[in-house]
Scaffold this active site. Structure first.
Site, PDB file in Angstrom:
ATOM      1  CE1 TYR A 119     -45.621 118.400 -32.193  1.00 14.18           C
ATOM      2  CE2 TYR A 119     -46.694 118.857 -30.103  1.00 14.18           C
ATOM      3  CZ  TYR A 119     -46.264 117.955 -31.053  1.00 14.18           C
ATOM      4  OH  TYR A 119     -46.476 116.614 -30.871  1.00 14.18           O
ATOM      5  CB  CYS A 120     -43.760 121.509 -36.116  1.00 13.85           C
ATOM      6  SG  CYS A 120     -42.707 121.365 -37.575  1.00 13.85           S
ATOM      7  N   PRO A 121     -46.162 124.299 -36.920  1.00  9.46           N
ATOM      8  CG  PRO A 121     -46.709 126.564 -36.720  1.00  9.46           C
ATOM      9  CD  PRO A 121     -45.853 125.487 -36.118  1.00  9.46           C
ATOM     10  CE  LYS A 177     -49.175 119.600 -36.615  1.00  3.92           C
ATOM     11  NZ  LYS A 177     -48.288 120.747 -36.816  1.00  3.92           N
TER      12      LYS A 177
END
Length: 280
Positions: free
Chosen positions: A148-150, A161
């Site tokens: 998420y939120c790459p 991550k």
């Protein structure tokens, strides 16, 4: 020492620790605090500052998340699972905050020379590598697809991550903000955001391309380093690191004369969030 590390080696750091005190408060207060520090540091009314902050059960939405076609159904789903939803004023997409996620803001001034956006990210990367010497260069910065939120400065170990970085720039001040998944399950947090997109999109085509979340690509530092580590342990590490980097570390939250500025930014952040959520 790299150029980026030299930006961290300064005569005096200010350290504002809100890892305990901010937990039950709205994360909007943290965005207002960083705006205030950008103003103070940028205008040389305060030394460069590191602020640590933790908030309970909050999903911070980006502007694009707020434009999901079915966001009005997605937000109640988050609330039913015990999460507050707010909209932030810096770039990026949805992230999860909870008691196992430590946020760190490094606030620097451009008063004596420009610090471009890549340099802001590199300063934070250098800081995190110093903070976790047991991982060191195993910590890599590149986009983790499926997270998420790459972004191009996702921080990962062995392809999983544990952190993402954003920046806020205001009045010649720069706040480089990172969320560190320290404790708990990275995959469980990712599943929550996967559900947000599933309900928010419901299979509709949109101009903006939202990430297809793969929970297995996210992990916490406890999972990655296979060692006991708490948010509080990391806060202590930060204090010790700042003492290595500076001749003096000044502790303390906003002074009475800074509170007026904080109140101004707090009102601004709350008003903006209210408008965004009212426009659903």
């Amino acid at each position: 020492m790299s150029h980026y590390e030299s930006l961290l080696q300064i005569p005096e750091w200010r350290f504002v620790d809100e890892s305990m005190t901010a937990r039950s408060r709205s994360a909007l207060e943290s965005f207002a605090a960083d705006d205030t520090l950008c103003h103070l540091v940028g205008q040389q009314m305060s030394s460069p500052t590191v602020r640590t902050w933790v908030h309970d059960q909050t999903v911070v939405l980006g502007i694009q998340d707020h434009r999901l076609p079915h966001i009005a159904e997605a937000i109640p789903m988050l609330e039913e699972t015990g999460y507050n939803a707010i909209v932030r004023n810096s770039g990026g997409l949805a992230v999860v905050l909870d008691k196992g996620v430590l946020n760190i803001s490094i606030v620097l001034s451009e008063h004596d020379g420009a610090i471009d956006i890549p340099a802001g990210y590199e300063v934070m990367l250098a800081f995190i590598r110093r903070l976790f010497p047991e991982a060191g260069d195993r910590i890599e910065a590149y986009e983790i697809v499926g997270s998420y939120c790459p972004g191009s400065y996702d921080l990962s170990i062995d392809g999983r991550k544990f952190a993402g970085i954003s920046q806020r720039r205001l009045r010649q001040g720069i706040a480089v903000q990172i969320y560190l998944c320290v404790e708990g399950s990275g995959a469980e947090r990712a599943k929550l955001i996967r559900d947000l997109y599933n309900i928010g999109l419901q299979g509709e085509e949109t101009k903006f391309s939202y990430p297809a979340i793969k929970p297995e690509v996210m992990a916490s530092l406890v999972e990655l380093l296979e060692m006991p580590l708490t948010v509080n342990d990391v806060v202590i590490r930060i204090q010790l690191l700042l003492r290595e980097l500076a001749d003096e570390v000044v502790m303390g939250s906003f002074k009475p004369e800074e509170m007026e500025l904080y109140t101004f930014y707090l009102n601004r952040v709350f008003e903006r969030n209210k408008k965004m959520l009212a426009s659903e």
